[in-house]
Each structure stands twice: as structure tokens, then as C-alpha cells.
Design a protein around this motif. Structure first.
Motif, PDB file in Angstrom:
ATOM      1  N   LEU A   1       0.345  -1.382   0.153  1.00  0.00           N
ATOM      2  CA  LEU A   1      -0.161   0.124  -0.051  1.00  0.00           C
ATOM      3  C   LEU A   1       0.978   0.997   0.095  1.00  0.00           C
ATOM      4  CD1 LEU A   1      -2.851  -1.165   2.485  1.00  0.00           C
ATOM      5  CD2 LEU A   1      -3.614  -0.149   0.175  1.00  0.00           C
ATOM      6  N   PHE A   2       1.961   1.333   0.862  1.00  0.00           N
ATOM      7  CA  PHE A   2       2.732   2.308   0.664  1.00  0.00           C
ATOM      8  C   PHE A   2       4.189   2.561  -1.367  1.00  0.00           C
ATOM      9  CE2 PHE A   2       3.627   2.893   6.165  1.00  0.00           C
ATOM     10  CZ  PHE A   2       3.108   4.302   5.711  1.00  0.00           C
ATOM     11  N   GLY A   3       3.659   1.504  -1.365  1.00  0.00           N
ATOM     12  CA  GLY A   3       4.459   1.118  -2.507  1.00  0.00           C
ATOM     13  C   GLY A   3       3.198   1.828  -3.527  1.00  0.00           C
ATOM     14  N   GLU A   4       1.562   1.467  -3.786  1.00  0.00           N
ATOM     15  CA  GLU A   4       0.443   2.379  -4.357  1.00  0.00           C
ATOM     16  C   GLU A   4       0.599   4.285  -3.735  1.00  0.00           C
ATOM     17  OE1 GLU A   4      -0.636   0.692  -6.612  1.00  0.00           O
ATOM     18  OE2 GLU A   4      -2.451   2.283  -6.688  1.00  0.00           O
TER      19      GLU A   4
ATOM     20  N   VAL B   1       8.317  11.630   2.820  1.00  0.00           N
ATOM     21  CA  VAL B   1       7.843  10.868   4.406  1.00  0.00           C
ATOM     22  C   VAL B   1       6.659   9.340   3.678  1.00  0.00           C
ATOM     23  CG1 VAL B   1       5.862  11.233   6.179  1.00  0.00           C
ATOM     24  CG2 VAL B   1       7.385  12.504   5.730  1.00  0.00           C
ATOM     25  N   ILE B   2       6.670   9.660   2.615  1.00  0.00           N
ATOM     26  CA  ILE B   2       5.993   7.664   2.413  1.00  0.00           C
ATOM     27  C   ILE B   2       6.745   7.227   1.458  1.00  0.00           C
ATOM     28  CG2 ILE B   2       4.373   7.362   0.399  1.00  0.00           C
ATOM     29  CD1 ILE B   2       2.811   9.069   2.165  1.00  0.00           C
ATOM     30  N   ALA B   3       7.827   7.733   0.931  1.00  0.00           N
ATOM     31  CA  ALA B   3       9.050   6.944   0.887  1.00  0.00           C
ATOM     32  C   ALA B   3       9.458   6.118   2.209  1.00  0.00           C
ATOM     33  CB  ALA B   3      10.704   7.531   0.386  1.00  0.00           C
ATOM     34  N   LEU B   4       9.681   6.824   3.223  1.00  0.00           N
ATOM     35  CA  LEU B   4      10.671   6.525   4.690  1.00  0.00           C
ATOM     36  C   LEU B   4       9.705   5.650   5.208  1.00  0.00           C
ATOM     37  CD1 LEU B   4      12.743   7.093   6.696  1.00  0.00           C
ATOM     38  CD2 LEU B   4      11.697   8.320   8.060  1.00  0.00           C
ATOM     39  N   ASN B   5       8.475   5.889   4.872  1.00  0.00           N
ATOM     40  CA  ASN B   5       7.349   4.702   6.109  1.00  0.00           C
ATOM     41  C   ASN B   5       7.912   3.240   4.815  1.00  0.00           C
ATOM     42  OD1 ASN B   5       5.890   5.972   7.483  1.00  0.00           O
ATOM     43  ND2 ASN B   5       5.225   7.402   6.925  1.00  0.00           N
ATOM     44  N   HIS B   6       7.660   3.041   3.275  1.00  0.00           N
ATOM     45  CA  HIS B   6       8.120   2.438   2.943  1.00  0.00           C
ATOM     46  C   HIS B   6       8.530   1.529   2.819  1.00  0.00           C
ATOM     47  CE1 HIS B   6       8.150   0.608  -2.161  1.00  0.00           C
ATOM     48  NE2 HIS B   6       7.443  -0.146  -0.792  1.00  0.00           N
ATOM     49  N   ALA B   7       9.855   2.276   3.521  1.00  0.00           N
ATOM     50  CA  ALA B   7      11.328   1.307   3.556  1.00  0.00           C
ATOM     51  C   ALA B   7      11.117   1.137   4.722  1.00  0.00           C
ATOM     52  CB  ALA B   7      12.522   2.471   3.029  1.00  0.00           C
ATOM     53  N   VAL B   8      10.688   1.689   5.987  1.00  0.00           N
ATOM     54  CA  VAL B   8      10.683   1.202   7.191  1.00  0.00           C
ATOM     55  C   VAL B   8       9.381  -0.506   6.739  1.00  0.00           C
ATOM     56  CG1 VAL B   8       9.496   1.582   9.380  1.00  0.00           C
ATOM     57  CG2 VAL B   8      10.450   3.580   8.702  1.00  0.00           C
TER      58      VAL B   8
ATOM     59  N   GLY C   1      13.952  -7.131   6.281  1.00  0.00           N
ATOM     60  CA  GLY C   1      14.874  -6.956   7.332  1.00  0.00           C
ATOM     61  C   GLY C   1      15.587  -5.759   6.228  1.00  0.00           C
ATOM     62  N   PRO C   2      16.670  -5.098   6.881  1.00  0.00           N
ATOM     63  CA  PRO C   2      16.898  -4.296   6.599  1.00  0.00           C
ATOM     64  C   PRO C   2      17.397  -4.429   5.106  1.00  0.00           C
ATOM     65  CG  PRO C   2      17.646  -4.163   8.820  1.00  0.00           C
ATOM     66  CD  PRO C   2      16.894  -5.777   8.346  1.00  0.00           C
ATOM     67  N   ALA C   3      18.105  -5.058   4.657  1.00  0.00           N
ATOM     68  CA  ALA C   3      18.610  -4.664   3.322  1.00  0.00           C
ATOM     69  C   ALA C   3      18.206  -4.808   2.201  1.00  0.00           C
ATOM     70  CB  ALA C   3      19.875  -6.224   3.258  1.00  0.00           C
ATOM     71  N   ALA C   4      17.022  -5.050   2.593  1.00  0.00           N
ATOM     72  CA  ALA C   4      15.705  -5.453   1.527  1.00  0.00           C
ATOM     73  C   ALA C   4      15.260  -4.090   1.300  1.00  0.00           C
ATOM     74  CB  ALA C   4      14.572  -6.343   1.434  1.00  0.00           C
ATOM     75  N   ALA C   5      14.788  -3.103   2.439  1.00  0.00           N
ATOM     76  CA  ALA C   5      14.789  -1.817   2.166  1.00  0.00           C
ATOM     77  C   ALA C   5      15.801  -0.949   2.347  1.00  0.00           C
ATOM     78  CB  ALA C   5      14.194  -1.336   3.815  1.00  0.00           C
ATOM     79  N   CYS C   6      16.968  -1.020   1.988  1.00  0.00           N
ATOM     80  CA  CYS C   6      17.584  -0.529   1.483  1.00  0.00           C
ATOM     81  C   CYS C   6      18.265  -0.882   0.418  1.00  0.00           C
ATOM     82  CB  CYS C   6      18.928  -0.318   2.216  1.00  0.00           C
ATOM     83  SG  CYS C   6      19.191   0.198   4.541  1.00  0.00           S
ATOM     84  N   ARG C   7      17.108  -1.415  -0.740  1.00  0.00           N
ATOM     85  CA  ARG C   7      17.308  -1.580  -1.874  1.00  0.00           C
ATOM     86  C   ARG C   7      16.540  -0.546  -2.254  1.00  0.00           C
ATOM     87  NH1 ARG C   7      17.059  -6.895  -3.089  1.00  0.00           N
ATOM     88  NH2 ARG C   7      18.219  -7.402  -0.300  1.00  0.00           N
TER      89      ARG C   7
END
Lengths: 347, 122
Positions: free
Chosen positions: A315-318, A327-334, A341-347
């Protein structure tokens, strides 16, 4: 026979509707309309206890206010002896006047007109639709009553002098103007929800007032995005008791006791989300609806460890695709980090 | 209800345009003026000479001073105006949005203040 308290309850329920119609009769003169509505209520206070409460209190109030408005305008016209300068009085039959759909919708769109400054839109909406006093609005927004009073005077004067129409916008502008009205309602909500300073009692009142206005927007426009906004506010507000601990400090979402969330309010919100996500009037779900869907997933998790992170990440991607912001980009990554896991979020 | 539409744009943007570009914009102005005359909204409208031709006059305590200017360091200058008839602000802003300079500058929409004439002057 009716007690004064019972009559006051009727006023609170009907004030916005009676005022909205009276403003139309006075050709958009907010001050005159407010004065007249006050007089109509005063008349009810003296007459209802002896004559009995009318079968339809709203119709009674609107018709008394309308007659007073017409009398006042006629008197003014006579006084000036410039009949031509005054717009013709609305001479609609009282029954017809009461039966018209709902003048509160005109009132919302006029109060939230983009030609008014955002803070004036908020103040005017709370004053006219919410029935809050100038002092109450000033307290809620931590400003001096004199400043708030001046802001209201200026806004009402601009409506009158620049002739901001007292109308529901035409179809081509409706979605955009509804967005503007929703922005005002959400601003009121956030003022009550996010700020930590000020009178706690009034801040909670602001949240309830925003939810009430949100319900009104849903009722009057039926706009799916308005349903999304209402659901979003209901969901955030359902956690009001869990958000702070005994000392008044903020408790993070993952540490909150889910049992203290307001279940009835969550159920009401969850029922709104499916409609909000499938709007017929827009190309896709709007930002409030998507955020409501995310909040709904949080609210549906029985415990913090069982949150549906893949769905939230999607949903955050959408949201990012349709309404990008940092702010949305940050929430999407979280959300991705919580899921994979964090590694996937940093990609 | 009458409104004055004040056209603010950057004179430098006009000066830097190619003859084709400024010719096209001028054509759009001619077309717009024609349209609002035909629709009955038009009352008056003029373009102004550049701001360097402006003079400012002030009278204080019976003394008049005349100075060159204004020298306001603003990015946009008053370049012209239309006076129109419109039923309300929404109609006025819709017309303002069609002024060709709305794309490169900004339009200020001001309602005209109507004074009631004292009876003795009629």
C-alpha cells in the motif's frame, strides 16, 4: 413543555443547518445570518416552553430565521431607498426552503474556498459548521482571541465584498473543491491529534469535531475519498487512550495495548475502507483512502508481532506511486524492513 | 459585480522572447479580448508601457513631490489590466485564468468597491 436544556440540545443539533439556510437567504451575509439565527433561538426559548415544541423544530427555526432575514433586508432597502442596489430577496415558499437538499454543503464549500487563506478556512469552518465560539477556536489554535476574531471578520468580509459564491461548485470543479474541504477537516484533526501543547480537553474536542465534519462530508458528497478520510480519522482516534501512558508520555504503536483501542470505532472505519479503495469518480484510490487502508491493517492486527507488513509495504508502494513524498518514501522503506529485513529496505 | 484584473508579469521574460513567441502571445491577447467582449464580460482593458516609464507622485503637507519609479525590486511588474463584469469570484477567477499572461506571470483579482452616492449629488 420542554426544559431549557432540551431546547439547547435541539440548537446544538440544528444550528449549522439553520445557519446554512439563513446565509443563503441573506445572500451570503454571514454576520447578519449569525445574528438572525441567534434571534430565532431566543424566540424558541421564550415560545416553546409555553406554546409547546413544534412538531418539526428545524422547520420552525428555519422559517422564523427566514422571516427575520427578509424583514431585516426589506428594512435596510427601505432605509437606503436604493432598491436596485440590493439583491432580490429569496422569496421561496417556506416549505420549499426547508425541503431543499442541504445548505450545509454550500456552507462547507464557501468556508473552504481556495480564495480564503487556509487558516481562515479552518477558523470559519469551525465557527459556522462546528458552532465553536471565537474564544474556543483561539484556545485550540493557541492564538489570541482578538487575532482569531480579526481573522474571522476578514474572511467574512472577503466572502461578501469579493462575492465568493454560496454554491456547490459545478461538476468540473467538484472533486478539486472537495479535496480542499477534506484538507481543512484533516488539518483540524491533526491539530487535535498531533500537537502536544495546549489544553488537552480542547484538543480531544477538535478530533471529535473533525470526525463530525468528516461524517458530514461523507453524508453530503458520498465521495469515496471522503469515506477514506473519515476511516483514517476514526482509526487514528481509536487509539487515543493507548497513545499516552499514565505519565502523559507518548507510547509507540508497537508497544501499545491493542485491547485499549476503541473497537466500535475501528469496526465503523473498517466498513468504510472497501468503498474508499474503489472510487468511481477518480482514477484510483486517493491519499486518505490508501492511508486509511494502511491504518486498517494496523488496527486489524491482534498483536504488534502479527501485523501484515507485506500488505502495508504494497500500500505504501501504491501511495508512493500516486502521491510521492519523502515521508511516504521513508514509511515505505520501514514497512519493507519490517517485512523482509533492513537489507531489502535499503535497496 | 465588477472586478479589476491586474496583470503582473516579468518584463524581462517578454524582452527575451523571440519575435515569433511574442507575436503568438500577442495574438492570444487579441483573441482573449475579442472573446470577453463577445461574452459581455469586458468593460475596459489596456496594456501599459514598461515600468521604467512610470512616475510616482506624492502630496504631503501641501507639497508635491514627483519621482521616477516605482523602484520596487519585484520580479513581476504591473503590465496591464482588464475591468470585467462577472457574477461572482469564481467566474472572475475563471476569466483571469484565461488571460495569456497567467501562464508566465500572475493575475490579481480585485473586486471594485461600490460607493453609494449621497442623495444631494444625484
Amino acid at each position: 413543555m420542554q426544559s431549557v436544556a432540551a431546547i439547547e440540545t435541539v440548537f446544538r443539533q440544528e444550528r449549522a443547518r439553520v445557519l446554512a439556510t439563513t446565509i443563503r437567504v441573506t445572500n451570503g451575509d454571514f454576520d447578519l445570518a449569525e445574528e438572525i439565527v441567534q434571534e430565532a433561538f431566543a424566540a424558541a426559548l421564550t415560545r416553546w416552553p409555553t406554546e409547546g415544541t413544534p412538531a418539526e423544530p428545524r422547520a420552525w427555526l428555519i422559517s422564523v430565521a427566514r422571516n427575520k432575514a427578509i424583514d431585516t433586508i426589506r428594512r435596510r432597502v427601505k432605509l437606503r431607498a436604493i432598491v436596485a442596489a440590493e439583491d432580490p430577496v429569496d422569496t421561496a415558499d417556506p416549505a420549499e426552503l426547508v425541503a431543499v437538499p442541504d445548505d450545509r454543503l454550500r456552507l462547507i464549500f464557501t468556508c473552504c474556498h481556495p480564495a480564503l487563506a487556509p487558516e481562515a478556512q479552518v477558523a470559519l469552518t469551525l465557527r459556522t459548521l462546528g458552532g465553536l465560539t471565537t474564544e474556543e477556536i483561539a484556545r485550540a489554535f493557541l492564538s489570541a482571541p482578538a487575532t482569531m476574531a480579526q481573522r474571522l471578520v476578514r474572511a467574512k468580509s472577503k466572502i461578501k465584498e469579493a462575492r465568493i459564491p454560496y454554491e456547490v461548485p459545478e461538476a468540473s470543479q467538484l472533486a478539486e473543491r472537495t479535496d480542499a474541504a477534506m484538507a481543512v477537516v484533516y488539518l483540524v484533526f491533526n491539530e487535535g491529534y498531533a500537537a502536544t501543547a495546549g489544553d488537552a480537553w480542547f484538543r480531544r474536542d477538535l478530533c471529535s469535531e473533525a470526525i463530525r465534519l468528516g461524517r458530514l462530508l461523507v453524508e453530503l458528497t458520498g465521495d469515496p475519498e471522503a469515506k477514506g478520510l473519515l476511516a483514517l480519522m476514526l482509526l487514528h482516534d481509536s487509539r487515543r487512550d493507548a497513545r499516552t501512558d499514565a505519565a502523559g508520555d507518548l507510547v509507540l504503536l508497537e508497544d501499545q495495548d491493542h485491547a485499549s483501542w476503541d473497537r466500535a470505532q475501528i469496526e465503523e472505519a473498517l466498513a468504510l475502507v472497501p468503498d474508499a479503495l474503489r472510487p468511481a469518480n477518480r482514477p484510483g484510490p486517493g491519499p486518505y483512502s490508501l492511508q486509511a487502508a494502511i491504518a486498517a491493517l494496523h488496527a486489524s492486527a491482534p498483536r504488534a508481532g502479527e501485523t501484515d507488513w507485506p500488505q502495508i509495504a504494497a500500500l505504501f508502494g501504491e501511495l508512493m506511486r500516486r502521491h510521492p513524498s519523502p515521508v511516504i518514501a521513508l514509511n515505505h522503506a520501514v514497512a519493507i524492513a519490517m517485512w523482509r529485513g533492513p537489507a531489502a529496505a535499503c535497496r | 459585480m465588477q472586478y479589476l484584473l491586474l496583470i503582473y508579469d516579468n518584463e524581462k521574460v517578454w524582452a527575451d522572447m523571440s519575435p515569433e513567441e511574442s507575436g503568438k502571445l500577442f495574438g492570444e491577447y487579441m483573441q482573449f479580448s475579442k472573446e470577453i467582449r463577445e461574452s459581455g464580460h469586458f468593460i475596459a482593458g489596456e496594456a501599459l508601457q514598461q515600468v521604467h516609464t512610470a512616475t510616482t507622485v506624492r502630496s504631503r503637507n501641501g507639497k508635491t513631490t514627483t519621482t521616477d519609479g516605482p523602484f520596487a525590486e519585484t520580479r513581476e511588474q504591473l503590465g496591464g489590466f482588464y475591468m470585467i463584469n462577472a457574477k461572482d469570484l469564481d467566474e472572475a477567477t475563471a476569466i483571469a485564468a484565461r488571460i495569456p499572461s497567467a501562464k508566465i506571470g500572475s493575475i490579481e483579482v480585485r473586486p471594485i468597491q461600490a460607493f453609494e452616492q449621497p442623495a444631494a449629488m444625484k
